[in-house]
Design an enzyme around this catalytic site. Structure first.
Site, PDB file in Angstrom:
ATOM      1  N   ASP A  12       0.874  -1.177   0.000  1.00  0.00           N
ATOM      2  CA  ASP A  12       0.000   0.000   0.000  1.00  0.00           C
ATOM      3  C   ASP A  12       0.910   1.227   0.000  1.00  0.00           C
ATOM      4  OD1 ASP A  12      -2.306   1.657   0.272  1.00  0.00           O
ATOM      5  OD2 ASP A  12      -1.948   1.813   2.427  1.00  0.00           O
ATOM      6  N   SER A  13       0.314   2.378  -0.248  1.00  0.00           N
ATOM      7  CA  SER A  13       1.097   3.609  -0.190  1.00  0.00           C
ATOM      8  C   SER A  13       1.525   3.920   1.245  1.00  0.00           C
ATOM      9  CB  SER A  13       0.258   4.761  -0.739  1.00  0.00           C
ATOM     10  OG  SER A  13      -0.988   4.794  -0.081  1.00  0.00           O
ATOM     11  N   CYS A  75      -4.127  -1.123  -2.046  1.00  0.00           N
ATOM     12  CA  CYS A  75      -4.269   0.328  -2.180  1.00  0.00           C
ATOM     13  C   CYS A  75      -5.279   0.540  -3.304  1.00  0.00           C
ATOM     14  CB  CYS A  75      -2.920   0.935  -2.547  1.00  0.00           C
ATOM     15  SG  CYS A  75      -2.984   2.684  -2.977  1.00  0.00           S
ATOM     16  N   GLU A 155      -4.648   8.927   9.419  1.00  0.00           N
ATOM     17  CA  GLU A 155      -3.220   8.886   9.755  1.00  0.00           C
ATOM     18  C   GLU A 155      -2.969   9.557  11.113  1.00  0.00           C
ATOM     19  OE1 GLU A 155      -0.078   8.580   7.523  1.00  0.00           O
ATOM     20  OE2 GLU A 155      -1.285   7.109   6.452  1.00  0.00           O
ATOM     21  N   CYS A 188     -11.170   3.419  -0.247  1.00  0.00           N
ATOM     22  CA  CYS A 188      -9.804   3.817   0.086  1.00  0.00           C
ATOM     23  C   CYS A 188      -9.428   3.025   1.328  1.00  0.00           C
ATOM     24  CB  CYS A 188      -9.761   5.319   0.374  1.00  0.00           C
ATOM     25  SG  CYS A 188      -8.186   5.863   1.064  1.00  0.00           S
ATOM     26  N   HIS A 190      -7.725   3.629   3.834  1.00  0.00           N
ATOM     27  CA  HIS A 190      -7.717   4.314   5.125  1.00  0.00           C
ATOM     28  C   HIS A 190      -9.118   4.443   5.740  1.00  0.00           C
ATOM     29  CE1 HIS A 190      -3.640   5.478   4.138  1.00  0.00           C
ATOM     30  NE2 HIS A 190      -3.523   6.130   5.275  1.00  0.00           N
TER      31      HIS A 190
HETATM   32  N1  DGL Z   1      -3.893   3.812  -0.021  1.00  0.00           N
HETATM   33  C1  DGL Z   1      -4.610   4.862  -0.688  1.00  0.00           C
HETATM   34  C2  DGL Z   1      -5.903   4.278  -1.291  1.00  0.00           C
HETATM   35  O1  DGL Z   1      -6.400   3.261  -0.840  1.00  0.00           O
HETATM   36  C3  DGL Z   1      -4.950   6.002   0.242  1.00  0.00           C
HETATM   37  C4  DGL Z   1      -3.757   6.801   0.679  1.00  0.00           C
HETATM   38  C5  DGL Z   1      -3.063   7.497  -0.476  1.00  0.00           C
HETATM   39  O2  DGL Z   1      -3.610   8.458  -1.047  1.00  0.00           O
HETATM   40  O3  DGL Z   1      -1.962   7.073  -0.785  1.00  0.00           O
HETATM   41  O4  DGL Z   1      -6.412   4.832  -2.228  1.00  0.00           O
END
Ligand code: DGL
Length: 271
Positions: A12-13, A75, A155, A188, A190
């Site tokens: 993931d990011s 992600c 976050e 998303c 998060h």
């Molecule tokens: N992991 C990203 C998503 O699920 C969210 C966080 C980001 O913007 O990197 O889209």
């Protein structure tokens, strides 16, 4: 070497993909998991498709080089913008994104056919959720909205309370203005940690859908199809990698995991 003993790679990011990692661990308790959070380059959600594809490929490459039997793109933004690229780059490994399982869960849950999706700016702009939902339910009425502040709140560890609810009000109002959707997709990684505040604003007649559990189910099916599942006697392990500050990774991860993580348990790498 028995390929079935290799870990499942998850990236993931940042730490948001830990919601998917949790679901994978719960569904597949014998599997070893290798998780990479690209903390140095978060957020992906505001970046161009080209940049997201490049980042996703570099992150996936690290996991593939270490030896994984399957790749989970945990992600939504990378699943929306880079999945086909990743499949082409690593044809020897099954690659599963979170977007299609999320769309399938939404289509299964809706009664009215009106589905709302909240996600990052790049996911919404690319229209991937609309396409995935329409592929399954052509008559569905889909509305989508970008909710970038939710990533920052998650976050920050602000998972509920008046600030989160005020932000949710502002984001959800246009989606629920008329002909209310009965399903809201948390598109998303998060967003699931904010689910109770979002549900409060969306109201009891709205079903919240996230892709973590359906993705874990899709992974379980894939492992069975390709005879890749670990032996039930296997000792599971989870290894964490971050491209920036293990301290921050461990601290933010606390909001996403059921247990605490020490910075020493997070390996730091550079991409
Ligand atoms: N992991 C990203 C998503 O699920 C969210 C966080 C980001 O913007 O990197 O889209």
């Amino acid at each position: 070497m028995d390929i079935r003993q290799l870990p499942i790679g998850v990236f993931d990011s940042g730490v948001g993909g830990l919601t998917v990692l949790r679901a994978l661990h719960a569904r597949l308790p014998h599997e070893a998991l290798l998780y990479l959070g690209d903390m140095a380059r978060l957020p992906y959600g505001s970046k161009s498709p080209h940049t997201v594809s490049r980042y996703a490929r570099q992150a996936a490459e690290v996991l593939v080089k270490r030896g994984i039997k399957l790749l989970v793109v945990a992600c939504n933004t990378a699943s929306a913008l880079a999945l086909e690229d990743l499949r082409a780059a690593f044809p020897q490994i099954p690659v599963i994104g979170v977007l299609e399982p999320g769309a399938a869960a939404a289509c299964a849950a809706t009664r009215s056919g009106r589905i709302a999706v909240i996600a990052t700016e790049s996911t919404v702009r690319g229209g991937a959720y609309e396409r995935a939902i329409h592929a399954l339910l052509p008559a569905a009425a889909v509305r989508a909205a970008a909710c970038p502040l939710f990533v920052a709140l998650a976050e920050e560890g602000w998972h509920d309370g008046p600030v989160v609810e005020a932000v949710a009000q502002r984001y959800l109002k246009p989606l629920f203005a008329d002909a209310r959707p009965d399903v809201l997709v948390l598109g998303c990684t998060h967003f699931p940690v904010l689910a109770s505040a979002i549900a409060k604003v969306a109201g009891p007649e709205t079903t919240l859908v996230d892709s973590a559990h359906t993705t874990a189910e899709a992974v379980a099916e894939m492992l069975a199809t390709f005879d890749l599942a670990a032996e039930p006697s296997s000792k599971p392990s989870v290894h964490f990698i971050s491209t920036d500050s293990p301290e921050r990774f461990a601290r933010v991860a606390e909001g996403f995991l059921p247990h605490t993580l020490r910075p020493l348990e997070v390996e730091l790498i550079d991409l």
